[in-house]
Write a protein that holds these residues in place. Structure first.
Motif, PDB file in Angstrom:
ATOM      1  N   LEU A   3      14.462  44.782 -21.648  1.00 47.42           N
ATOM      2  CA  LEU A   3      15.059  44.090 -20.505  1.00 47.42           C
ATOM      3  C   LEU A   3      14.027  43.154 -19.887  1.00 47.42           C
ATOM      4  N   ASN A   4      14.432  41.934 -19.615  1.00 46.22           N
ATOM      5  CA  ASN A   4      13.596  40.954 -18.920  1.00 46.22           C
ATOM      6  C   ASN A   4      14.387  40.381 -17.761  1.00 46.22           C
ATOM      7  N   ALA A   5      13.744  40.263 -16.611  1.00 44.41           N
ATOM      8  CA  ALA A   5      14.411  39.704 -15.437  1.00 44.41           C
ATOM      9  C   ALA A   5      13.391  38.946 -14.594  1.00 44.41           C
ATOM     10  N   SER A   6      13.823  37.856 -14.008  1.00 39.53           N
ATOM     11  CA  SER A   6      12.946  37.085 -13.127  1.00 39.53           C
ATOM     12  C   SER A   6      13.770  36.398 -12.051  1.00 39.53           C
ATOM     13  N   VAL A   7      13.177  36.273 -10.880  1.00 39.30           N
ATOM     14  CA  VAL A   7      13.772  35.566  -9.750  1.00 39.30           C
ATOM     15  C   VAL A   7      12.707  34.627  -9.203  1.00 39.30           C
ATOM     16  N   GLY A   8      13.057  33.359  -9.026  1.00 37.47           N
ATOM     17  CA  GLY A   8      12.083  32.392  -8.542  1.00 37.47           C
ATOM     18  C   GLY A   8      12.679  31.414  -7.561  1.00 37.47           C
ATOM     19  N   PHE A   9      11.801  30.721  -6.846  1.00 38.58           N
ATOM     20  CA  PHE A   9      12.246  29.707  -5.895  1.00 38.58           C
ATOM     21  C   PHE A   9      11.144  28.680  -5.712  1.00 38.58           C
ATOM     22  N   PHE A  10      11.532  27.499  -5.259  1.00 40.53           N
ATOM     23  CA  PHE A  10      10.556  26.568  -4.719  1.00 40.53           C
ATOM     24  C   PHE A  10      11.206  25.779  -3.601  1.00 40.53           C
ATOM     25  N   ASP A  11      10.374  25.345  -2.669  1.00 45.52           N
ATOM     26  CA  ASP A  11      10.813  24.555  -1.516  1.00 45.52           C
ATOM     27  C   ASP A  11       9.729  23.513  -1.273  1.00 45.52           C
ATOM     28  N   GLU A  12      10.094  22.237  -1.371  1.00 47.59           N
ATOM     29  CA  GLU A  12       9.099  21.193  -1.210  1.00 47.59           C
ATOM     30  C   GLU A  12       9.646  20.065  -0.348  1.00 47.59           C
ATOM     31  N   ALA A  13       8.753  19.411   0.356  1.00 50.79           N
ATOM     32  CA  ALA A  13       9.149  18.318   1.246  1.00 50.79           C
ATOM     33  C   ALA A  13       8.038  17.285   1.283  1.00 50.79           C
ATOM     34  N   GLY A  14       8.424  16.057   1.498  1.00 50.10           N
ATOM     35  CA  GLY A  14       7.470  14.958   1.568  1.00 50.10           C
ATOM     36  C   GLY A  14       8.186  13.658   1.328  1.00 50.10           C
ATOM     37  N   ASP A  65       0.876  -1.169   0.000  1.00 50.24           N
ATOM     38  CA  ASP A  65       0.000   0.000   0.000  1.00 50.24           C
ATOM     39  C   ASP A  65       0.913   1.218   0.000  1.00 50.24           C
ATOM     40  N   GLU A  66       0.892   1.996  -1.096  1.00 45.09           N
ATOM     41  CA  GLU A  66       1.879   3.058  -1.261  1.00 45.09           C
ATOM     42  C   GLU A  66       1.214   4.416  -1.451  1.00 45.09           C
ATOM     43  N   ILE A  67       1.877   5.423  -0.910  1.00 46.91           N
ATOM     44  CA  ILE A  67       1.421   6.799  -1.098  1.00 46.91           C
ATOM     45  C   ILE A  67       2.637   7.712  -1.203  1.00 46.91           C
ATOM     46  N   PHE A  68       2.638   8.517  -2.251  1.00 45.40           N
ATOM     47  CA  PHE A  68       3.654   9.547  -2.415  1.00 45.40           C
ATOM     48  C   PHE A  68       2.962  10.901  -2.289  1.00 45.40           C
ATOM     49  N   GLN A  69       3.429  11.713  -1.356  1.00 44.35           N
ATOM     50  CA  GLN A  69       2.830  13.037  -1.152  1.00 44.35           C
ATOM     51  C   GLN A  69       3.938  14.035  -0.876  1.00 44.35           C
ATOM     52  N   GLU A  70       3.888  15.147  -1.607  1.00 43.72           N
ATOM     53  CA  GLU A  70       4.904  16.177  -1.461  1.00 43.72           C
ATOM     54  C   GLU A  70       4.218  17.533  -1.509  1.00 43.72           C
ATOM     55  N   ASP A  71       4.432  18.346  -0.480  1.00 44.41           N
ATOM     56  CA  ASP A  71       3.870  19.687  -0.415  1.00 44.41           C
ATOM     57  C   ASP A  71       4.984  20.700  -0.631  1.00 44.41           C
ATOM     58  N   GLY A  72       4.642  21.818  -1.263  1.00 41.99           N
ATOM     59  CA  GLY A  72       5.683  22.794  -1.536  1.00 41.99           C
ATOM     60  C   GLY A  72       5.141  24.195  -1.710  1.00 41.99           C
ATOM     61  N   TRP A  73       6.081  25.135  -1.712  1.00 36.24           N
ATOM     62  CA  TRP A  73       5.804  26.539  -1.984  1.00 36.24           C
ATOM     63  C   TRP A  73       6.617  26.962  -3.201  1.00 36.24           C
ATOM     64  N   ARG A  74       6.040  27.797  -4.020  1.00 32.12           N
ATOM     65  CA  ARG A  74       6.733  28.342  -5.181  1.00 32.12           C
ATOM     66  C   ARG A  74       6.419  29.820  -5.303  1.00 32.12           C
ATOM     67  N   GLY A  75       7.418  30.613  -5.657  1.00 29.58           N
ATOM     68  CA  GLY A  75       7.205  32.040  -5.835  1.00 29.58           C
ATOM     69  C   GLY A  75       8.085  32.603  -6.933  1.00 29.58           C
ATOM     70  N   GLN A  76       7.664  33.710  -7.527  1.00 31.65           N
ATOM     71  CA  GLN A  76       8.453  34.339  -8.578  1.00 31.65           C
ATOM     72  C   GLN A  76       8.100  35.814  -8.689  1.00 31.65           C
ATOM     73  N   THR A  77       9.099  36.630  -8.934  1.00 28.89           N
ATOM     74  CA  THR A  77       8.907  38.029  -9.283  1.00 28.89           C
ATOM     75  C   THR A  77       9.541  38.248 -10.651  1.00 28.89           C
ATOM     76  N   SER A  78       8.987  39.166 -11.428  1.00 26.26           N
ATOM     77  CA  SER A  78       9.474  39.348 -12.785  1.00 26.26           C
ATOM     78  C   SER A  78       9.320  40.801 -13.221  1.00 26.26           C
ATOM     79  N   PHE A  79      10.148  41.170 -14.219  1.00 26.57           N
ATOM     80  CA  PHE A  79      10.096  42.505 -14.817  1.00 26.57           C
ATOM     81  C   PHE A  79      10.312  42.349 -16.314  1.00 26.57           C
ATOM     82  N   ASN A  80       9.462  42.998 -17.106  1.00 26.09           N
ATOM     83  CA  ASN A  80       9.608  43.035 -18.554  1.00 26.09           C
ATOM     84  C   ASN A  80       9.433  44.482 -19.000  1.00 26.09           C
TER      85      ASN A  80
END
Length: 711
Positions: free
Chosen positions: A252-263, A225-240
């Motif tokens: 000019l185009n610029a972007s900064v992003g991140f994600f953090d997930e665990a499970g 009986d198997e279960i895979f579950q992963e929760d995370g946060w993602r964010g991004q800021t951008s300029f065009n």
């Protein structure tokens, strides 16, 4: 590199929405479909305008065409262009080869990790004046290899400055709400225009279901009986942003992003012989930071010469901590294996493009590009040695290494006509050196020619045929150069410092037929001749690694289209569809016999329905996606995987304060991926099956409530 009028006057031609074979059956289908579509009475639908010149035709959709769909963003409008499939690109080599098929104000954006769709998703719909579909001859549009291009004409000063969206997802199989939010601000003042955006998301990935362990004799040895579950946060800021002054434009185009997930994954394994149950737990935590900065300077020196200099830099920092815990109960787990992976990948690109229109009847383009790709990877593996000393670091060949590719390429192209035939001809070449230092020491150089020839015939404003031949060079995944592990299947995955890029010669033939404002049918027949197919390469009959296994092929037919449903009594109804059937082959390096390419499906298709009740200001729709199984071929394993049918449905309204409120039911059938993994006693094809793992998982039914607006 040109304005909208220049595109219409010099690049116009019609084009496929994907292409076709010239068989009697196909022609019969086209004639029948033409008749059926011709009976349609399309209510409340502004007809698109065909503009034809000596170079062919373009189709212009004014903003009023999309009014029935109540769009909030420019992306909403583009998604409702009949028969147009958005291709964002971004995964190919360098900048020139990574073009998608979407332009904004006749320009390609100086970005790779952030797609043009992302940018359009931040622009308000009421800033869009029109969307121009250029079919066939696309010379001068910075979209090498594309035959159908969308040019979204935007006036940011005309639209609402703010666009926003908010939503929440609920999964019935793992209750919990997962919110998403985004807001953007667009402004134009004089020659300066820009868009700022910020978005964030809390998300979840869920796969659960039973798995059986089956012996070589066919008996069930273990139920899991198997279960895979992963929760995370993602964010991004951008300029065009863009600034225009006279003949000069700076972007000019610029972007900064991140994600953090665990499970991670939990597997409860119950032997059928009465032995105690065992718990397998694979915790996993990932985090990533990404940065991209790109821009260009464009200068038109006269009516004949335009030059553009492009620069782009991307950086991605990735870290993964994973483990494998085993024990008789959840409270008595012990750590058997632990891994730590850290990767820093960067790409730096400089590019020069020059267009010359000084020869009557020709548009010449020259480009030169230099790029440096680098991956710095560190991998650590610790295992319990059953000696009471706990986890002990293991030596993994190729675990710590740096891979650097230095590449230069150039191209020259010409767009012209020979009688009624429009010709796009490109001669391109690239030279590269790949150097690997660290645990593996290797340096190799490559040189490839990459020509591209497209012939387009447009016998009428509604019909087009296209014949194309080209050579493409695949982008190597530097992750295949370094070693890692698969804790789920308890396998060591060795890196290969001697990988070579996969190259493909492609010939395809396309036919497209349009019917009224919405109706379109397009078919494409294609054949690929592939050299240096990349797959799993056996090493001495004992180990395996990513590698080149020889020559292969891929051939088939794909099609797509759209049709109104008024003629069936479904007022303001619409059906969009796409599909592909193909077969492929390569000589298996283990068995010596021919088999299909790994990860290649035999067929896939999707159908989407939508009906708008314009006066009542609401709509509903549904879509389904179905695909064939695919296989993974390893030295002593054979995996068969299937993504079972996915069915979604939605209902939406704009009756409340002009907000678009949508409720979507996703994965109504509660399906997911399934896997049948057979492990052999020795080499696959020559040894009996040791055991099999048969898995069937679902991802849960989800419900999403979203609200979008602008002000």
């Amino acid at each position: 590199m040109r304005n909208a009028c220049f595109v219409a006057d010099r690049s116009g031609v019609s084009a496929p929405l994907r292409v076709a074979t010239a068989t009697c059956a196909t022609l019969t289908t086209l004639l029948y479909t033409q008749y059926a579509f011709g009976q349609a009475n399309i209510a409340d639908q502004t007809q698109p305008e065909q503009t034809c010149t000596e170079r062919g035709c373009v189709i212009t959709y004014e903003a009023s065409f999309f009014a029935r769909y109540k769009p909030v963003t420019a992306l909403d409008m583009l998604r409702n262009v009949p028969g147009f499939q958005i291709q964002d690109g971004g995964e190919s080599r360098g900048f020139g080869g990574a073009a998608g098929n979407v332009l904004i104000n006749s320009e390609r954006q100086a970005t790779k990790s952030e797609s043009t769709s992302d940018i359009l998703g931040r622009l308000p719909a009421n800033a869009v004046r029109q969307i121009i579909i250029i079919r066939g001859q696309t010379g001068g549009l910075d979209v090498r290899g594309q035959s159908v291009v969308a040019n979204v004409i935007v006036d940011t000063n005309a639209g609402s400055p703010f666009t926003w969206s908010a939503s929440s997802v609920y999964n019935a199989s793992a209750p919990g709400f997962f919110p998403t939010g985004a807001i953007s601000y667009s402004k134009q003042k004089g020659g300066l225009s820009y868009t700022l955006g910020i978005e964030g998301e809390r998300y979840q990935r869920l796969f659960q279901g039973p798995e059986e362990l089956i012996t070589g004799a066919g008996a069930i040895a273990e139920n899991r009986d198997e279960i895979f579950q992963e929760d995370g946060w993602r964010g991004q800021t951008s300029f065009n942003g863009q600034y225009k002054q006279g003949r000069t434009a700076v972007r000019l185009n610029a972007s900064v992003g991140f994600f953090d997930e665990a499970g991670g994954e939990t597997s409860v394994r119950v032997p059928t012989n009465g032995d105690p149950s065992v718990f397998f737990v694979q915790p996993d935590e990932d985090e990533e930071f990404s940065l991209e900065v790109g821009g260009d300077i464009e200068r038109s020196f006269d009516n004949k010469i335009t030059a553009k200099i492009i620069g782009l830099y991307t950086r991605t920092d990735f870290r993964e901590d994973a483990g494998l815990d085993i024990g008789p109960t959840p409270d008595t787990l012990f750590r058997q294996t632990e891994t730590l992976r850290e990767r820093l990948s960067t790409e730096t690109i400089a590019r020069l493009e020059v267009d010359y229109a000084g020869i009557k009847g020709h548009l010449l383009e020259f480009s030169a590009e230099g790029a440096i790709n680098r991956l710095e990877s560190e991998f650590g593996l610790l295992q319990d040695a059953d000696d009471g000393l706990g986890l002990v670091r293991q030596d993994v060949p190729g675990a710590n290494t740096t891979v650097t590719e230095t590449r230069g390429d150039f191209s020259i192209s010409d767009s012209f006509r020979v009688g009624p035939i429009a010709v796009d001809a490109i001669l391109a070449a690239e030279a590269s050196t790949i150097e690997q230092v660290g645990d593996f020491q290797e340096e190799r150089s490559f040189f490839f020619w990459a020509p591209n020839l497209t012939l387009t015939w447009t016998p009428s404003e509604t019909t087009q045929l296209r014949l194309r031949g080209l050579r493409s060079i695949a982008q190597l995944d530097f992750g295949d150069f370094v070693s890692s592990t698969d804790l789920g299947d308890i396998e060591l995955q060795l890196g290969n410092p001697e990988l070579a890029p996969e190259t493909t010669w492609t010939v395809d033939f396309s036919v497209e037929r349009r019917f009224g404002a919405i109706g379109i049918l397009s078919l494409t027949a294609f054949h690929d001749w592939i050299s240096d197919v990349q797959d799993v390469l056996p090493l001495g009959g004992v180990l395996e690694t990513p590698g080149n296994i020889g020559d292969g092929f891929r051939a088939g037919i794909r099609g797509e289209g759209a049709m109104p449903l008024d003629w069936l009594g479904v007022k303001n109804g619409r059906l969009d569809f796409s599909g592909e059937y193909q077969f492929s082959g390569v000589t298996d390096p283990v068995t010596g016999s021919e088999r299909r390419l790994s990860n290649e499906r035999g067929f896939e298709y999707s159908v989407a329905f939508r009906q708008d009740f314009i006066e009542q200001r609401w709509a509903w729709g549904s879509d389904i996606f179905v695909s064939d199984r695919f296989f993974l071929f390893n030295l002593d394993e054979l995996e068969e995987r299937v993504d079972r049918p996915d069915w979604d449905a939605f209902i939406e309204t704009t009756r409340l304060a002009n907000l678009r409120i949508r409720l979507t039911a996703q994965n109504i059938l509660n399906t997911g991926p399934s896997r049948d993994r057979a492990v052999f006693v020795g080499q696959r094809g020559f040894a009996p099956v040791l055991f099999s793992e048969v898995r069937e998982r679902n991802t849960g039914r989800t419900f999403e409530l979203s609200v979008e607006g602008r002000f």
